[in-house]
Design an enzyme around this catalytic site. Structure first.
Site, PDB file in Angstrom:
ATOM      1  N   LYS A 128       0.861  -1.179   0.000  1.00  0.00           N
ATOM      2  CA  LYS A 128       0.000   0.000   0.000  1.00  0.00           C
ATOM      3  C   LYS A 128       0.898   1.230   0.000  1.00  0.00           C
ATOM      4  O   LYS A 128       1.771   1.373   0.859  1.00  0.00           O
ATOM      5  CB  LYS A 128      -0.892   0.016   1.241  1.00  0.00           C
ATOM      6  CG  LYS A 128      -1.679   1.316   1.426  1.00  0.00           C
ATOM      7  CD  LYS A 128      -2.410   1.306   2.740  1.00  0.00           C
ATOM      8  CE  LYS A 128      -3.066   2.640   3.039  1.00  0.00           C
ATOM      9  NZ  LYS A 128      -3.773   2.631   4.334  1.00  0.00           N
ATOM     10  N   GLN A 145     -12.712   9.344   9.628  1.00  0.00           N
ATOM     11  CA  GLN A 145     -12.806   7.925   9.938  1.00  0.00           C
ATOM     12  C   GLN A 145     -13.770   7.617  11.082  1.00  0.00           C
ATOM     13  O   GLN A 145     -14.150   6.456  11.285  1.00  0.00           O
ATOM     14  CB  GLN A 145     -11.415   7.367  10.284  1.00  0.00           C
ATOM     15  CG  GLN A 145     -10.486   7.307   9.096  1.00  0.00           C
ATOM     16  CD  GLN A 145      -9.291   6.408   9.346  1.00  0.00           C
ATOM     17  OE1 GLN A 145      -9.318   5.548  10.217  1.00  0.00           O
ATOM     18  NE2 GLN A 145      -8.237   6.610   8.585  1.00  0.00           N
ATOM     19  N   ASN A 174     -14.606  15.848  20.806  1.00  0.00           N
ATOM     20  CA  ASN A 174     -13.674  16.139  19.728  1.00  0.00           C
ATOM     21  C   ASN A 174     -13.011  17.483  20.009  1.00  0.00           C
ATOM     22  O   ASN A 174     -13.659  18.383  20.574  1.00  0.00           O
ATOM     23  CB  ASN A 174     -14.421  16.211  18.384  1.00  0.00           C
ATOM     24  CG  ASN A 174     -13.463  16.283  17.207  1.00  0.00           C
ATOM     25  OD1 ASN A 174     -12.694  15.346  16.963  1.00  0.00           O
ATOM     26  ND2 ASN A 174     -13.481  17.381  16.477  1.00  0.00           N
ATOM     27  N   MET A 211      -6.804   4.082  17.980  1.00  0.00           N
ATOM     28  CA  MET A 211      -6.685   3.865  16.545  1.00  0.00           C
ATOM     29  C   MET A 211      -5.967   4.996  15.804  1.00  0.00           C
ATOM     30  O   MET A 211      -5.752   4.898  14.599  1.00  0.00           O
ATOM     31  CB  MET A 211      -8.088   3.694  15.944  1.00  0.00           C
ATOM     32  CG  MET A 211      -8.934   2.608  16.605  1.00  0.00           C
ATOM     33  SD  MET A 211      -8.121   1.002  16.676  1.00  0.00           S
ATOM     34  CE  MET A 211      -7.907   0.676  14.932  1.00  0.00           C
ATOM     35  N   GLY A 212      -5.592   6.051  16.503  1.00  0.00           N
ATOM     36  CA  GLY A 212      -5.027   7.198  15.803  1.00  0.00           C
ATOM     37  C   GLY A 212      -3.518   7.264  15.753  1.00  0.00           C
ATOM     38  O   GLY A 212      -2.945   7.907  14.872  1.00  0.00           O
ATOM     39  N   THR A 213      -2.844   6.619  16.695  1.00  0.00           N
ATOM     40  CA  THR A 213      -1.391   6.749  16.779  1.00  0.00           C
ATOM     41  C   THR A 213      -0.708   5.743  15.867  1.00  0.00           C
ATOM     42  O   THR A 213      -0.753   4.543  16.110  1.00  0.00           O
ATOM     43  CB  THR A 213      -0.912   6.559  18.236  1.00  0.00           C
ATOM     44  OG1 THR A 213      -1.506   7.582  19.041  1.00  0.00           O
ATOM     45  CG2 THR A 213       0.597   6.660  18.334  1.00  0.00           C
ATOM     46  N   ASP A 214      -0.072   6.265  14.809  1.00  0.00           N
ATOM     47  CA  ASP A 214       0.587   5.412  13.825  1.00  0.00           C
ATOM     48  C   ASP A 214       1.920   5.991  13.365  1.00  0.00           C
ATOM     49  O   ASP A 214       2.458   5.618  12.333  1.00  0.00           O
ATOM     50  CB  ASP A 214      -0.331   5.192  12.615  1.00  0.00           C
ATOM     51  CG  ASP A 214      -0.737   6.504  11.958  1.00  0.00           C
ATOM     52  OD1 ASP A 214      -0.303   7.585  12.419  1.00  0.00           O
ATOM     53  OD2 ASP A 214      -1.504   6.464  10.983  1.00  0.00           O
ATOM     54  N   GLY A 233      -4.153  -0.152  17.930  1.00  0.00           N
ATOM     55  CA  GLY A 233      -4.329  -0.395  16.506  1.00  0.00           C
ATOM     56  C   GLY A 233      -3.409   0.483  15.685  1.00  0.00           C
ATOM     57  O   GLY A 233      -3.755   1.617  15.349  1.00  0.00           O
TER      58      GLY A 233
END
Length: 330
Positions: A76, A147, A168, A228-231, A301
């Site tokens: 990807k 998302q 938020n 799910m946001g930390t990448d 995630g």
């Protein structure tokens, strides 16, 4: 000869076809299966390349891997362009290239924008299905970006939720989540981040934060948190002390400790990498998952390439079967 060339052409699967063919069920099953394959050693992610390109504040990179169980090989390519929203585009832009594992031949080009959102939502949904308390009633959402609606729709299918609470950084974005909750027949309340923790039995964080939005003392015993946001190195959504106090699961341990939510707790020595469990071990029955009603479980995630390849493979197969793909010669 022409028939052979046609058969060996490349499938082109566009964004519209992906959105029509790959729903939450298909994404959930694909992601759950590939997590299981990773844990059993049948699938492997390759090292991630992710760089700031020095233009448009963009991050660009490659995620790739091979799933021997599913016979899926690919990469990807894409990233995050923060100014895209002002141009009417999604901030995340990506394309998946699939290759024939037997020959190395490029077999498909698949639009990755929708699939990135649906596979990320499937990942948190898998964690809720396997780790959240069975009696979870209130779903908490931290984040209301593009998302978040995918996350909400996938999450509510895993438990009998009776209410959604959300916070938020930009409150004006919350009505989008509220509209989805209303569509799903669930009461919705915009509250503070601390109040999300006070009410929610399961919480999804899906932001681009670089500082903790949830603190350890706010979270109730028995809560499940899907981060799910930390990448990326430096990102952070929850207090490292909360990570250290939780029972931590992840998609891939190597990414969790290097660029995921666990990176800070591990770097400080508060959390040992050995204490982090691949969620695939729970899926495969090799780990019990949640062991008590008071345990705080946390899913880190990070987003692995094999997730993208799994859903892209499904999209390519369904598009070809349904006549929704274009086949071209390279």
């Amino acid at each position: 000869m022409k028939d052979v060339e046609q058969a060996q052409g490349i499938l082109i699967v566009g964004e519209e076809a992906c959105a029509e063919l790959v729903g939450r069920k298909e994404a959930f099953e694909a992601v759950e299966a590939v997590f299981g394959a990773m844990a059993s050693g049948e699938a492997r992610n390759f090292p991630v390349v992710r760089e700031a390109i020095g233009h448009a504040d963009a991050l660009y990179g490659f995620k790739s891997g091979f799933d021997k169980a599913g016979m899926v090989l690919g990469v990807k390519a894409g990233g995050y362009w923060p100014g895209n929203a002002d141009k009417g585009l999604t901030n995340h832009q990506s394309t998946v290239c699939l290759f024939d594992p037997d020959t190395g031949r490029l077999s498909a080009l698949v639009g990755g924008n929708y699939l990135t959102a649906v596979r990320t939502a499937a990942s948190s949904a898998v964690s809720i299905a396997h780790l959240a308390r069975k009696d979870a009633k209130v779903l908490g959402m931290i984040g209301a970006g593009h998302q978040s609606t995918f996350q909400l729709r996938a999450a509510v299918e895993q438990r009998t939720f009776e209410k959604v609470v959300a916070w938020n950084p930009h409150p004006d974005m919350l009505p989008r989540l509220g509209a989805v909750a209303e569509e799903l027949g669930l009461p919705f309340e915009a509250v503070s981040a601390e109040e999300v923790c006070a009410q929610a039995d399961a919480i999804i964080t899906i932001t681009s934060a670089f500082e903790p939005l949830l603190l350890k003392d706010w979270v109730r015993p028995g809560t499940h948190i899907a981060c799910m946001g930390t990448d990326t190195k430096g990102k952070m959504e929850v207090d490292p002390a909360l990570v250290a106090a939780a029972t931590v699961f992840t998609d891939e341990v190597a990414q969790s400790i290097s660029l995921g939510e666990a990176q800070h707790a591990v770097a400080s020595g508060a959390l040992s990498p050995d204490a982090i469990t691949p969620i695939g071990a729970v899926i495969n029955g090799a780990h019990p998952g949640r062991t008590s009603e008071t345990e705080i479980t946390l899913f880190d995630g990070t987003g692995v390439g094999l997730q993208d390849l799994a859903v892209a493979s499904v999209a390519a197969r369904l598009a070809e079967e349904g006549g929704r793909a274009t086949r071209v010669a390279l």
